[in-house]
Write a protein that holds these residues in place. Structure first.
Motif, PDB file in Angstrom:
ATOM      1  N   GLU A 178       6.157   0.368   1.898  1.00  0.00           N
ATOM      2  CA  GLU A 178       6.024  -0.399   3.431  1.00  0.00           C
ATOM      3  C   GLU A 178       5.413   0.317   4.361  1.00  0.00           C
ATOM      4  O   GLU A 178       5.177  -0.332   5.324  1.00  0.00           O
ATOM      5  CB  GLU A 178       7.678   0.000   3.774  1.00  0.00           C
ATOM      6  CG  GLU A 178       8.184  -0.210   2.606  1.00  0.00           C
ATOM      7  CD  GLU A 178       9.854  -0.169   2.984  1.00  0.00           C
ATOM      8  OE1 GLU A 178      10.045   0.183   4.258  1.00  0.00           O
ATOM      9  OE2 GLU A 178      10.703  -1.144   2.476  1.00  0.00           O
ATOM     10  N   SER A 179       5.075   1.918   3.810  1.00  0.00           N
ATOM     11  CA  SER A 179       4.754   1.987   5.492  1.00  0.00           C
ATOM     12  C   SER A 179       3.063   3.409   4.870  1.00  0.00           C
ATOM     13  O   SER A 179       4.035   4.393   4.478  1.00  0.00           O
ATOM     14  CB  SER A 179       5.374   2.558   6.287  1.00  0.00           C
ATOM     15  OG  SER A 179       4.753   2.967   7.630  1.00  0.00           O
ATOM     16  N   LYS A 200       1.900  -7.508  -1.996  1.00  0.00           N
ATOM     17  CA  LYS A 200       2.518  -8.210  -0.330  1.00  0.00           C
ATOM     18  C   LYS A 200       3.823  -8.669   0.069  1.00  0.00           C
ATOM     19  O   LYS A 200       4.767  -8.187  -0.260  1.00  0.00           O
ATOM     20  CB  LYS A 200       2.086 -10.451  -0.955  1.00  0.00           C
ATOM     21  CG  LYS A 200       0.979 -10.428  -0.576  1.00  0.00           C
ATOM     22  CD  LYS A 200       0.225 -11.942  -1.011  1.00  0.00           C
ATOM     23  CE  LYS A 200      -0.881 -12.120  -1.128  1.00  0.00           C
ATOM     24  NZ  LYS A 200      -1.603 -13.137  -1.025  1.00  0.00           N
ATOM     25  N   GLY A 202       3.027  -6.511   2.891  1.00  0.00           N
ATOM     26  CA  GLY A 202       1.870  -4.951   2.467  1.00  0.00           C
ATOM     27  C   GLY A 202       2.235  -4.245   3.199  1.00  0.00           C
ATOM     28  O   GLY A 202       2.671  -4.622   4.009  1.00  0.00           O
ATOM     29  N   PRO A 203       1.807  -2.693   3.445  1.00  0.00           N
ATOM     30  CA  PRO A 203       2.285  -1.951   4.870  1.00  0.00           C
ATOM     31  C   PRO A 203       2.005  -1.475   5.757  1.00  0.00           C
ATOM     32  O   PRO A 203       0.415  -2.532   5.540  1.00  0.00           O
ATOM     33  CB  PRO A 203       2.664  -0.370   3.581  1.00  0.00           C
ATOM     34  CG  PRO A 203       1.235  -0.784   2.749  1.00  0.00           C
ATOM     35  CD  PRO A 203       0.841  -2.194   2.162  1.00  0.00           C
ATOM     36  N   ASP A 204       2.689  -1.375   6.572  1.00  0.00           N
ATOM     37  CA  ASP A 204       1.819  -1.176   7.317  1.00  0.00           C
ATOM     38  C   ASP A 204       0.868  -0.096   7.040  1.00  0.00           C
ATOM     39  O   ASP A 204       1.252   1.120   6.617  1.00  0.00           O
ATOM     40  CB  ASP A 204       2.302  -0.368   8.586  1.00  0.00           C
ATOM     41  CG  ASP A 204       3.883  -1.482   9.271  1.00  0.00           C
ATOM     42  OD1 ASP A 204       3.640  -2.605   9.067  1.00  0.00           O
ATOM     43  OD2 ASP A 204       4.669  -1.821  10.113  1.00  0.00           O
ATOM     44  N   ASP A 224      -0.742  -8.694   4.429  1.00  0.00           N
ATOM     45  CA  ASP A 224      -0.465  -9.467   5.910  1.00  0.00           C
ATOM     46  C   ASP A 224       1.177  -8.196   6.857  1.00  0.00           C
ATOM     47  O   ASP A 224       2.002  -8.883   6.512  1.00  0.00           O
ATOM     48  CB  ASP A 224       0.590 -10.446   5.811  1.00  0.00           C
ATOM     49  CG  ASP A 224       1.097 -11.343   7.153  1.00  0.00           C
ATOM     50  OD1 ASP A 224       0.144 -10.740   8.051  1.00  0.00           O
ATOM     51  OD2 ASP A 224       1.738 -12.506   8.050  1.00  0.00           O
ATOM     52  N   PRO A 225       0.559  -6.786   6.785  1.00  0.00           N
ATOM     53  CA  PRO A 225       1.207  -6.428   7.593  1.00  0.00           C
ATOM     54  C   PRO A 225       1.600  -6.545   9.005  1.00  0.00           C
ATOM     55  O   PRO A 225       1.058  -7.358   9.778  1.00  0.00           O
ATOM     56  CB  PRO A 225       0.713  -5.457   7.561  1.00  0.00           C
ATOM     57  CG  PRO A 225      -0.998  -5.680   7.100  1.00  0.00           C
ATOM     58  CD  PRO A 225      -0.681  -6.684   6.868  1.00  0.00           C
ATOM     59  N   GLU A 226       2.657  -6.459   9.273  1.00  0.00           N
ATOM     60  CA  GLU A 226       2.950  -5.788  10.884  1.00  0.00           C
ATOM     61  C   GLU A 226       2.401  -4.799  12.109  1.00  0.00           C
ATOM     62  O   GLU A 226       2.087  -5.216  13.111  1.00  0.00           O
ATOM     63  CB  GLU A 226       4.451  -6.259  10.849  1.00  0.00           C
ATOM     64  CG  GLU A 226       5.736  -6.858  10.527  1.00  0.00           C
ATOM     65  CD  GLU A 226       6.770  -6.796  10.487  1.00  0.00           C
ATOM     66  OE1 GLU A 226       6.708  -5.434  11.469  1.00  0.00           O
ATOM     67  OE2 GLU A 226       7.835  -7.311  10.593  1.00  0.00           O
ATOM     68  N   THR A 249       1.338 -10.888  11.816  1.00  0.00           N
ATOM     69  CA  THR A 249       0.703  -9.415  12.722  1.00  0.00           C
ATOM     70  C   THR A 249       1.518  -9.265  13.689  1.00  0.00           C
ATOM     71  O   THR A 249       1.317 -10.190  14.606  1.00  0.00           O
ATOM     72  CB  THR A 249      -0.720  -9.288  12.994  1.00  0.00           C
ATOM     73  OG1 THR A 249      -1.323 -10.028  11.298  1.00  0.00           O
ATOM     74  CG2 THR A 249      -0.847  -7.824  13.763  1.00  0.00           C
TER      75      THR A 249
END
Length: 343
Positions: A178-179, A200, A202-204, A224-226, A249
């Motif tokens: 996740e990160s 998907k 995807g991790p930060d 599409d990570p944040e 994002t």
């Protein structure tokens, strides 16, 4: 005499039982004996630091500082070593014995400046590991590819160390990640093309303050990570794959690289984006009018680029009055409030 002796014997027995009940050794110890042996080896491998002073072999290791036990199995599930004291006497390498805690889910070394050496290969044995934090230490050497064997890993944070060399492409094989934070090291080489194959969304991805070079892989457009922070590297070329109106994002920081692409052709998440920083690059074109429709933008900086044209007016983004001149300075020919009027 029998009655007197019997009474005396009973008193002695009761006194003995009372002493046993008061003794820590006699108390029911929850900690798994094998885990306890491993923890005492770890303490020795770290030169018996003050941080681990509570690790007394005569007490229950589930009550020791820096560890957590499962409430049912009483196996060690977390080893969290962190210190706010700069002169702690904890020194040496990451103890190889950490790999002998088979139920470990959380392993953390934080703010330990005298922790040195490589990331130990024995960590690959921790198949239940979910969280690996090695931060603010002097751990050095490469990021080992064997970390990709930790299939339950959710957070991989290796920030602020002396790690060097390339980023292993095998890290993209972590299905639950996740990160990933690899910032503030001495990493070199490109961002792996394989990072676009993370599950998907995807991790930060935090890779800032390194010496990464080359283009941003086009494959990153597939996730599409944040949060993406690639700032303060030597990345070049087109970063437009990271933008898009349908992305989720929130934070995108590409500042202080060598990126060059037409800014006027990119679009932005209108609701999620709160931070956009692309200062100190070679980005050209106009500031897109689409930015005026980004509702929650709080940080914005396009300074030190090659942008031209008038800063877009109006919209919910309010680029002209929400951000001061320092967000726009040192471009080729940007104009309009808060800069000088366009001619």
């Amino acid at each position: 005499m029998r009655t007197k002796f019997g009474g005396t014997a009973m008193v002695l027995v009761l006194c003995f039982l009372s002493l046993l009940l008061l003794s820590p050794v006699a108390l029911s110890e929850k900690c798994n004996p094998q885990d306890k042996k491993v923890l005492l080896r770890i303490k020795k491998e770290l030169n018996n630091p003050y941080l681990l002073a509570s690790w007394d072999p005569h007490t229950d290791c589930c009550d020791w500082y820096c560890v957590e036990c499962d409430i049912k199995s009483h196996r060690i599930t977390a080893l969290i070593m962190q210190s706010s004291v700069p002169d702690t006497n904890l020194s040496g390498s990451i103890p190889p014995s950490v790999g002998d805690l088979p139920y470990l889910e959380n392993l953390e070394f934080h703010k330990l400046p005298r922790l040195t050496g490589p990331i130990q290969p024995t960590i690959a044995k921790l198949t239940k590991l979910k969280y690996l934090f090695i931060e603010y230490t002097n751990v050095s050497g490469p990021i080992p590819p064997f970390l990709a064997q930790l299939k339950n890993l959710q957070l991989l944070h290796l920030s602020t160390n002396n790690l060097s060399g390339p980023i292993p492409s095998s890290l993209s094989q972590l299905p639950n990640l996740e990160s990933i934070h690899l910032d503030r090291n001495k990493l070199t080489g490109p961002i792996p093309e394989s990072f676009g194959s993370f599950k998907k969304p995807g991790p930060d991805i935090i890779l800032s303050h390194n010496q990464l070079s080359g283009p941003i892989p086009a494959s990153l457009g597939q996730i599409d990570p944040e949060r993406i922070d690639l700032s303060r590297n030597k990345l070049e070329g087109d970063a437009s794959v990271l933008f898009g109106s349908k992305k989720r994002t929130q934070i995108l920081d590409l500042s202080r690289n060598l990126l060059s692409f037409d800014f006027s052709k990119v679009d932005f998440p209108k609701q999620s984006l709160i931070w956009l920083d692309v200062n100190h690059n070679k980005i050209y074109g106009k500031i897109p009018a689409a930015l005026t429709k980004v509702e929650n933008l709080q940080q914005f900086n396009v300074s030190y680029n090659r942008l031209c044209g008038e800063i877009p007016q109006g919209g919910t983004g309010r680029l002209q009055d929400r951000f001061d001149e320092y967000a726009y300075l040192h471009n080729k020919c940007l104009c309009g409030s808060p800069l000088s009027k366009c001619k």
